[in-house]
Scaffold this motif. Structure first.
Motif, PDB file in Angstrom:
ATOM      1  N   GLY A   8     -23.574 -55.668 -60.990  1.00 41.22           N
ATOM      2  CA  GLY A   8     -22.680 -55.521 -62.210  1.00 41.22           C
ATOM      3  C   GLY A   8     -21.336 -56.290 -62.183  1.00 41.22           C
ATOM      4  N   PHE A   9     -21.215 -56.804 -61.593  1.00 41.91           N
ATOM      5  CA  PHE A   9     -19.543 -57.156 -61.702  1.00 41.91           C
ATOM      6  C   PHE A   9     -19.406 -58.122 -62.981  1.00 41.91           C
ATOM      7  CE2 PHE A   9     -17.568 -55.821 -56.920  1.00 41.91           C
ATOM      8  CZ  PHE A   9     -17.983 -54.671 -57.873  1.00 41.91           C
ATOM      9  N   GLU A  10     -20.427 -59.303 -62.540  1.00 44.35           N
ATOM     10  CA  GLU A  10     -20.179 -60.256 -63.793  1.00 44.35           C
ATOM     11  C   GLU A  10     -19.564 -59.549 -65.086  1.00 44.35           C
ATOM     12  OE1 GLU A  10     -22.120 -64.199 -64.736  1.00 44.35           O
ATOM     13  OE2 GLU A  10     -22.708 -63.329 -63.564  1.00 44.35           O
ATOM     14  N   SER A  11     -20.626 -59.044 -65.705  1.00 45.73           N
ATOM     15  CA  SER A  11     -20.611 -58.585 -66.578  1.00 45.73           C
ATOM     16  C   SER A  11     -19.598 -57.407 -67.558  1.00 45.73           C
ATOM     17  CB  SER A  11     -21.952 -57.457 -67.489  1.00 45.73           C
ATOM     18  OG  SER A  11     -21.887 -56.520 -66.349  1.00 45.73           O
ATOM     19  N   LEU A  12     -18.763 -56.803 -67.205  1.00 50.51           N
ATOM     20  CA  LEU A  12     -17.363 -56.095 -66.968  1.00 50.51           C
ATOM     21  C   LEU A  12     -16.148 -57.101 -67.631  1.00 50.51           C
ATOM     22  CD1 LEU A  12     -17.093 -54.083 -63.504  1.00 50.51           C
ATOM     23  CD2 LEU A  12     -18.221 -53.736 -65.333  1.00 50.51           C
ATOM     24  N   PRO A  13     -15.788 -55.853 -68.772  1.00 46.90           N
ATOM     25  CA  PRO A  13     -14.772 -55.687 -69.631  1.00 46.90           C
ATOM     26  C   PRO A  13     -13.572 -55.641 -68.279  1.00 46.90           C
ATOM     27  CG  PRO A  13     -15.714 -54.113 -70.080  1.00 46.90           C
ATOM     28  CD  PRO A  13     -16.299 -54.875 -68.786  1.00 46.90           C
ATOM     29  N   TRP A  14     -13.362 -57.004 -68.121  1.00 47.83           N
ATOM     30  CA  TRP A  14     -12.404 -56.758 -66.775  1.00 47.83           C
ATOM     31  C   TRP A  14     -11.055 -56.662 -67.930  1.00 47.83           C
ATOM     32  CZ3 TRP A  14     -13.067 -55.618 -62.052  1.00 47.83           C
ATOM     33  CH2 TRP A  14     -14.092 -55.960 -61.951  1.00 47.83           C
ATOM     34  N   MET A  15     -10.078 -55.979 -67.798  1.00 51.76           N
ATOM     35  CA  MET A  15      -8.520 -55.243 -68.387  1.00 51.76           C
ATOM     36  C   MET A  15      -7.532 -55.891 -67.600  1.00 51.76           C
ATOM     37  SD  MET A  15      -9.553 -55.221 -70.980  1.00 51.76           S
ATOM     38  CE  MET A  15      -8.056 -54.273 -72.365  1.00 51.76           C
ATOM     39  N   GLU A  16      -6.556 -56.074 -67.851  1.00 49.80           N
ATOM     40  CA  GLU A  16      -5.207 -56.807 -66.579  1.00 49.80           C
ATOM     41  C   GLU A  16      -4.697 -54.755 -67.039  1.00 49.80           C
ATOM     42  OE1 GLU A  16      -1.031 -58.927 -67.530  1.00 49.80           O
ATOM     43  OE2 GLU A  16      -2.588 -60.097 -66.490  1.00 49.80           O
ATOM     44  N   ALA A  17      -3.843 -54.789 -65.645  1.00 49.97           N
ATOM     45  CA  ALA A  17      -3.050 -53.609 -65.245  1.00 49.97           C
ATOM     46  C   ALA A  17      -2.026 -53.696 -64.262  1.00 49.97           C
ATOM     47  CB  ALA A  17      -3.913 -52.463 -64.768  1.00 49.97           C
ATOM     48  N   ARG A  18      -0.863 -53.421 -65.171  1.00 49.66           N
ATOM     49  CA  ARG A  18       0.590 -53.362 -64.730  1.00 49.66           C
ATOM     50  C   ARG A  18       1.732 -52.726 -63.953  1.00 49.66           C
ATOM     51  NH1 ARG A  18       2.696 -59.454 -64.923  1.00 49.66           N
ATOM     52  NH2 ARG A  18       1.351 -60.337 -65.939  1.00 49.66           N
ATOM     53  N   GLN A  19       1.943 -52.250 -63.510  1.00 51.32           N
ATOM     54  CA  GLN A  19       2.855 -51.242 -63.452  1.00 51.32           C
ATOM     55  C   GLN A  19       3.917 -51.590 -62.343  1.00 51.32           C
ATOM     56  OE1 GLN A  19       3.303 -48.096 -64.270  1.00 51.32           O
ATOM     57  NE2 GLN A  19       0.761 -47.619 -65.327  1.00 51.32           N
ATOM     58  N   SER A  20       4.818 -50.991 -62.313  1.00 51.93           N
ATOM     59  CA  SER A  20       6.180 -51.894 -61.046  1.00 51.93           C
ATOM     60  C   SER A  20       5.820 -51.691 -60.463  1.00 51.93           C
ATOM     61  CB  SER A  20       6.876 -50.113 -61.111  1.00 51.93           C
ATOM     62  OG  SER A  20       6.323 -49.078 -60.145  1.00 51.93           O
ATOM     63  N   PHE A  21       4.631 -51.389 -58.834  1.00 47.08           N
ATOM     64  CA  PHE A  21       4.107 -51.803 -57.724  1.00 47.08           C
ATOM     65  C   PHE A  21       3.327 -52.692 -57.882  1.00 47.08           C
ATOM     66  CE2 PHE A  21       2.414 -48.276 -58.471  1.00 47.08           C
ATOM     67  CZ  PHE A  21       1.438 -48.061 -57.689  1.00 47.08           C
ATOM     68  N   TYR A  22       2.556 -53.293 -58.756  1.00 45.25           N
ATOM     69  CA  TYR A  22       1.826 -53.400 -58.961  1.00 45.25           C
ATOM     70  C   TYR A  22       0.797 -54.502 -60.072  1.00 45.25           C
ATOM     71  CZ  TYR A  22      -2.191 -50.075 -61.566  1.00 45.25           C
ATOM     72  OH  TYR A  22      -2.269 -49.711 -62.208  1.00 45.25           O
ATOM     73  N   ARG A  23      -0.356 -55.854 -59.724  1.00 43.59           N
ATOM     74  CA  ARG A  23      -1.112 -56.298 -61.245  1.00 43.59           C
ATOM     75  C   ARG A  23      -2.245 -56.751 -60.726  1.00 43.59           C
ATOM     76  NH1 ARG A  23       0.762 -62.121 -62.327  1.00 43.59           N
ATOM     77  NH2 ARG A  23      -0.782 -62.760 -60.757  1.00 43.59           N
ATOM     78  N   GLN A  24      -3.308 -56.003 -61.381  1.00 42.55           N
ATOM     79  CA  GLN A  24      -4.223 -55.969 -61.027  1.00 42.55           C
ATOM     80  C   GLN A  24      -5.800 -56.461 -62.081  1.00 42.55           C
ATOM     81  OE1 GLN A  24      -5.859 -53.533 -58.242  1.00 42.55           O
ATOM     82  NE2 GLN A  24      -5.297 -51.990 -59.570  1.00 42.55           N
ATOM     83  N   ARG A  25      -6.715 -56.809 -63.074  1.00 41.44           N
ATOM     84  CA  ARG A  25      -7.799 -56.392 -63.181  1.00 41.44           C
ATOM     85  C   ARG A  25      -8.484 -55.119 -62.668  1.00 41.44           C
ATOM     86  NH1 ARG A  25      -5.709 -60.716 -65.072  1.00 41.44           N
ATOM     87  NH2 ARG A  25      -3.757 -60.711 -63.078  1.00 41.44           N
ATOM     88  N   GLU A  26      -8.389 -53.907 -63.947  1.00 45.77           N
ATOM     89  CA  GLU A  26      -9.153 -52.733 -63.289  1.00 45.77           C
ATOM     90  C   GLU A  26     -10.662 -52.724 -65.021  1.00 45.77           C
ATOM     91  OE1 GLU A  26      -6.704 -49.736 -63.755  1.00 45.77           O
ATOM     92  OE2 GLU A  26      -5.494 -50.424 -61.927  1.00 45.77           O
TER      93      GLU A  26
END
Length: 331
Positions: free
Chosen positions: A35-53
């Motif tokens: 199911g990963f391919e169809s997920l609407p990944w959104m960038e998430a940033r905080q003071s200690f991390y950066r990723q897509r969630e």
């Protein structure tokens, strides 16, 4: 049920972490990954991390995958691990990290009642040169590493959220993304302190390897231990004996090295050079005890394939007992 890991490393510290291997049955793992391919990944940033969630509660596909029975099974098994009742309404989120993404040291402490987490990774053939390594830290400094874990396929990390549960993920290097799914639980009650032995519902990987060696002498196929297993916790040795009907074929004399006068033997140096007394003493110091391993033969007979000293310790102390049972696979 889908959750069937082996424990690779088990901490005995205050935050009860464990590194796991082969977490899900293959079909369930593949369904998660599909199911990963169809997920609407959104960038998430905080003071200690950066990723897509992505929180998977918004996905019909994953809501169907995590049926009420699946949720009940996962929560029950992890509740046994932590000796606390975890809710079945746990949160499930998918994470994707690309080049430059990172997660700095943190504990996951929060004010919304989240108490336990399971991280499962989905990256075949991942190498340390690609970054994305999960670091378990002794404190908030990335220099004080207690353990490190590659985010390889169907492996992961399980822990209780505490003031000391520091961990981090090193920056991603290269073009390949790092995928993981995070399960977040809330405990429904305080941890139970029954004064009894706290048996893990998952076997240790090294114990499974030892069980394979023992089983080969019994003519049992090693592939038996690559299948799912059943975990049972017995409130007393008497209850366990009733279960096996006093017919456990290869237990130590009187089921005890102390009471029966049995002496264990070394098998190709697989155990440290310790006496039975020393091994029994070490078991008594553990906060969490891996289960003994049984094989149920095709004729219904049960054989002990690993954990004779843990069995002896329970007998000697009239304590409870945790076992995992594999059904024999006929090649």
């Amino acid at each position: 049920m889908p959750l069937k890991p082996n424990i690779v490393r088990l901490s005995q510290d205050c935050w009860g972490s464990a590194s796991l291997q082969g977490i899900f049955e293959t079909s369930f793992y593949n369904a998660l990954y599909a199911g990963f391919e169809s997920l609407p990944w959104m960038e998430a940033r905080q003071s200690f991390y950066r990723q897509r969630e992505v929180n998977l509660k918004h996905s019909e596909y994953y809501q169907e995958l995590f049926s009420s029975n699946i949720r009940k099974s996962i929560a029950a098994k992890l509740s046994n691990f932590f000796n606390v009742q975890l809710g079945e309404d746990f949160d499930v989120a998918a994470h994707k990290m690309i080049a430059g993404d990172y997660i700095g040291p943190h504990t996951d402490q929060n004010k919304i009642g989240e108490t336990h987490r399971l991280t499962v990774t989905f990256n075949s053939g991942w190498q340390s040169s690609q970054g994305g390594v999960l670091l378990v830290l002794k404190d908030g400094s990335p220099k004080n590493i207690q353990d490190a874990w590659l985010p390889t396929a169907n492996n992961g990390f399980l822990f209780e959220i505490t003031d000391d549960s520091y961990h981090a993920v090193t920056p991603i290097v290269g073009e390949e993304p790092r995928f993981s799914v995070i399960f977040t639980f809330k405990s429904k009650a305080e941890k139970v302190d029954s004064g009894k032995l706290n048996w893990m519902p998952f076997p240790m990987r090294d114990d499974v390897l030892s069980a394979k060696y023992t089983a080969s002498d019994l003519g049992v196929s090693e592939s038996t231990f690559d299948t799912d297993y059943e975990f049972r916790k017995f409130g007393s040795i008497r209850e366990f004996k009733l279960f096996v009907k006093n017919d456990l074929k290869n237990a130590p004399v009187n089921w005890s090295y102390t009471l029966g006068g049995s002496v264990s033997t070394e098998i190709d140096g697989r155990h440290p050079p310790q006496t039975d007394v020393e091994r029994l003493s070490q078991i008594g110091k553990l906060h969490r005890i891996p289960p003994i391993i049984l094989v149920r033969r095709s004729n219904g007979e049960l054989y002990l394939t690993d954990g004779s000293h843990r069995l002896s310790y329970s007998v000697d102390n009239k304590a409870n007992l945790g076992v995992v049972i594999y059904d024999e696979v006929i090649s």
